[in-house]
Design a protein around this motif. Structure first.
Motif, short mmCIF file in Angstrom:
data_model
loop_
_atom_site.label_atom_id
_atom_site.label_comp_id
_atom_site.label_asym_id
_atom_site.label_seq_id
_atom_site.Cartn_x
_atom_site.Cartn_y
_atom_site.Cartn_z
N GLU A 102 0.82 -1.23 0.00
CA GLU A 102 0.00 0.00 0.00
C GLU A 102 0.84 1.27 0.00
OE1 GLU A 102 -3.29 -0.40 -0.20
OE2 GLU A 102 -2.98 -2.57 -0.08
N ALA A 103 2.04 1.20 0.54
CA ALA A 103 2.90 2.39 0.63
C ALA A 103 3.30 2.90 -0.74
CB ALA A 103 4.14 2.09 1.45
N THR A 104 3.13 2.10 -1.77
CA THR A 104 3.48 2.52 -3.12
C THR A 104 2.71 3.77 -3.54
OG1 THR A 104 4.03 0.24 -3.65
CG2 THR A 104 3.72 1.69 -5.51
N LYS A 105 1.61 4.06 -2.86
CA LYS A 105 0.83 5.27 -3.17
C LYS A 105 1.62 6.55 -2.91
CE LYS A 105 -3.48 2.97 -2.07
NZ LYS A 105 -3.86 2.32 -0.81
N VAL A 106 2.69 6.49 -2.10
CA VAL A 106 3.45 7.72 -1.82
C VAL A 106 4.52 8.00 -2.88
CG1 VAL A 106 3.11 7.55 0.66
CG2 VAL A 106 5.24 6.73 -0.33
N VAL A 107 4.67 7.08 -3.84
CA VAL A 107 5.72 7.22 -4.84
C VAL A 107 5.67 8.57 -5.54
CG1 VAL A 107 5.86 6.42 -7.25
CG2 VAL A 107 6.60 4.94 -5.43
N GLN A 108 4.46 9.07 -5.76
CA GLN A 108 4.27 10.37 -6.40
C GLN A 108 5.03 11.47 -5.66
OE1 GLN A 108 0.24 11.62 -5.99
NE2 GLN A 108 0.44 13.36 -7.35
N ALA A 109 5.01 11.39 -4.32
CA ALA A 109 5.69 12.40 -3.51
C ALA A 109 7.21 12.30 -3.68
CB ALA A 109 5.33 12.23 -2.04
N LEU A 110 7.69 11.09 -3.95
CA LEU A 110 9.14 10.88 -4.06
C LEU A 110 9.68 11.24 -5.43
CD1 LEU A 110 9.65 7.55 -2.14
CD2 LEU A 110 10.62 9.75 -1.57
N LEU A 111 8.91 10.95 -6.48
CA LEU A 111 9.41 11.15 -7.83
C LEU A 111 9.77 12.60 -8.10
CD1 LEU A 111 7.20 8.78 -10.00
CD2 LEU A 111 9.52 8.45 -9.20
N TYR A 112 9.00 13.52 -7.53
CA TYR A 112 9.26 14.93 -7.79
C TYR A 112 10.11 15.56 -6.69
CZ TYR A 112 5.87 14.12 -11.38
OH TYR A 112 5.21 13.61 -12.45
N GLY A 131 3.12 -6.68 -4.04
CA GLY A 131 3.50 -5.58 -4.93
C GLY A 131 4.48 -4.65 -4.25
N VAL A 132 5.39 -4.06 -5.04
CA VAL A 132 6.32 -3.05 -4.53
C VAL A 132 6.43 -1.94 -5.57
CG1 VAL A 132 7.74 -4.58 -3.10
CG2 VAL A 132 8.33 -4.21 -5.50
N GLY A 133 6.97 -0.80 -5.14
CA GLY A 133 7.25 0.28 -6.08
C GLY A 133 8.59 0.85 -5.72
N HIS A 134 9.09 1.79 -6.52
CA HIS A 134 10.32 2.46 -6.10
C HIS A 134 10.27 3.93 -6.46
CE1 HIS A 134 12.06 2.58 -10.18
NE2 HIS A 134 11.63 1.34 -10.32
N GLY A 135 11.03 4.72 -5.70
CA GLY A 135 10.94 6.17 -5.83
C GLY A 135 12.01 6.77 -6.69
N GLY A 136 11.98 6.49 -7.98
CA GLY A 136 12.94 7.14 -8.88
C GLY A 136 13.99 6.19 -9.40
N THR A 137 13.92 5.93 -10.70
CA THR A 137 14.83 4.98 -11.35
C THR A 137 16.28 5.43 -11.24
OG1 THR A 137 13.09 4.46 -12.90
CG2 THR A 137 15.30 3.87 -13.56
N LEU A 138 17.13 4.48 -10.89
CA LEU A 138 18.58 4.72 -10.82
C LEU A 138 19.21 3.81 -11.86
CD1 LEU A 138 20.47 4.54 -7.38
CD2 LEU A 138 20.89 6.05 -9.29
N GLU A 139 19.29 4.28 -13.08
CA GLU A 139 19.75 3.40 -14.16
C GLU A 139 21.10 3.83 -14.71
OE1 GLU A 139 18.05 1.03 -13.99
OE2 GLU A 139 15.94 1.28 -14.32
N ALA A 140 21.71 2.97 -15.50
CA ALA A 140 23.00 3.23 -16.11
C ALA A 140 22.94 4.43 -17.04
CB ALA A 140 23.48 2.01 -16.86
#
Lengths: 254, 78
Positions: free
Chosen positions: A11-21, B69-78
């Motif tokens: 569920e924490a994946t919903k905060v990704v928007q805050a991190l990307l920017y 499911g997982v996500g990540h905060g900003g791609t760190l790619e080559a």
């Protein structure tokens, strides 16, 4: 490329928007294609501070339009032959590879990004990051001993991803309405961070420190403090499940 | 023209508009969530190794922790 990568669970994946920017910081080795004087390198690097233009590279999965990006700081660290080590703090979505290429163009000799390490992603820094080995080992310890402290040791609550986002703390009675996507109104607000402008992303929080939603402010900090009624923010991403707090509103009201 | 300040260099204060209490029967302080909920609303500050992509690394975390499911905060790619 190595370094800080916040991984959001379920569920924490919903905060990704805050991190990307949110902002990022890197340490980079740039390789020059010819010798250059250190003072020239420092001078050119300084020119790239503040606002720059970039078009995302072919391999990026974003629209390839020219866009501006903010470089908060670009610190020359050291130079060894044609290798230049620098530290850069920048807006999310800045391509350091392109930055190195452009520095090379301005210097005249050409350059490319040799190595990159991310030292910060929003509120997360290298100081307390964990490796995949740590994750695997700690999880194995948890499965064997069932000591909760092990899991809580390497996993942070999703609220930690919101460390740099200005907050609006609201009353318990306003929470469930926001969980249903209702706009946040002035009477529901208990406290607010300074520096919020119309259009800022804000995090709506409970008195217990739980994240309720990511919202878009429609009023500034000063306005929010002065307003007796009216909408102060519109929920963009609800983070808390409905029903966590009791329903204190009738349908048709916020 | 003043230089843009990094978000982590901005000092922000909290301005209190009103006071109220919170009911201990609802919700939890984030650190006190029951363990399954704590994990499902959790983030890992991961130090990514060289080699695999950010997506692959996130997928490994998902497999190690047996999550859906997982996500990540900003791609760190080559």
């Amino acid at each position: 490329m190595t370094g800080v990568l916040p991984v959001t669970l379920e569920e924490a994946t919903k905060v990704v928007q805050a991190l990307l920017y949110s902002g990022k910081e890197y340490v980079c080795v740039m390789k020059l294609h010819a010798d250059a004087a250190e003072e020239n390198v420092k001078r050119v690097l300084a020119e790239f501070e503040d606002l720059i233009y970039q078009r995302p590279p072919l391999r990026a999965s974003v629209k390839r339009q020219l866009r501006t990006r903010r470089i908060y700081y670009l610190n020359f660290l050291e130079m060894d032959g044609r290798n230049v080590l620098f530290q850069v703090g920048c807006e999310g979505g800045t391509y350091i590879r392109k930055l190195c290429f452009d520095v090379g163009e301005v210097l005249g000799c050409g350059a490319h990004m040799q190595e990159l390490r991310r030292t910060r992603a929003g509120p997360f820094t290298e100081n307390d990051s964990v490796t995949l080995h740590d994750v695997a080992y700690s999880f194995m310890q948890w499965e064997e001993k069932k000591d909760e402290k092990t899991l809580r040791g390497f996993i942070r609550p999703m609220e930690s991803a919101l460390g740099l986002i200005p907050k609006a703390v609201i009353r318990d009675s306003a929470v469930d309405a926001v969980c249903h996507g209702a706009s946040l109104t002035a009477p529901g607000v208990l406290s607010v961070n300074s520096g919020i402008r119309q259009g800022s992303m804000i995090a709506v929080m409970t008195l217990k420190g739980e994240a309720v939603a990511l919202a878009r402010a429609v009023a500034s900090t000063d306005e929010i403090m002065d307003m007796e009624h009216g909408i102060v923010g519109k929920a963009e991403r609800v983070l808390m499940p409905r029903g966590t707090y009791p329903k204190c509103w009738k349908s048709g009201e916020a | 023209m003043p230089k843009t300040v990094a978000p982590w260099e901005i000092k922000s204060e909290i301005l209190v508009k009103a006071e109220d209490k919170t009911d201990p029967h609802y919700g939890h302080k984030p650190e006190e969530r029951p363990v399954d909920e704590y994990v499902r609303y959790g983030v890992i500050n991961l130090d990514k190794p060289a080699g695999p992509t950010s997506h692959e690394v996130a997928a490994w975390v998902k497999r190690i922790l047996k999550l859906q499911g997982v996500g990540h905060g900003g791609t760190l790619e080559a």
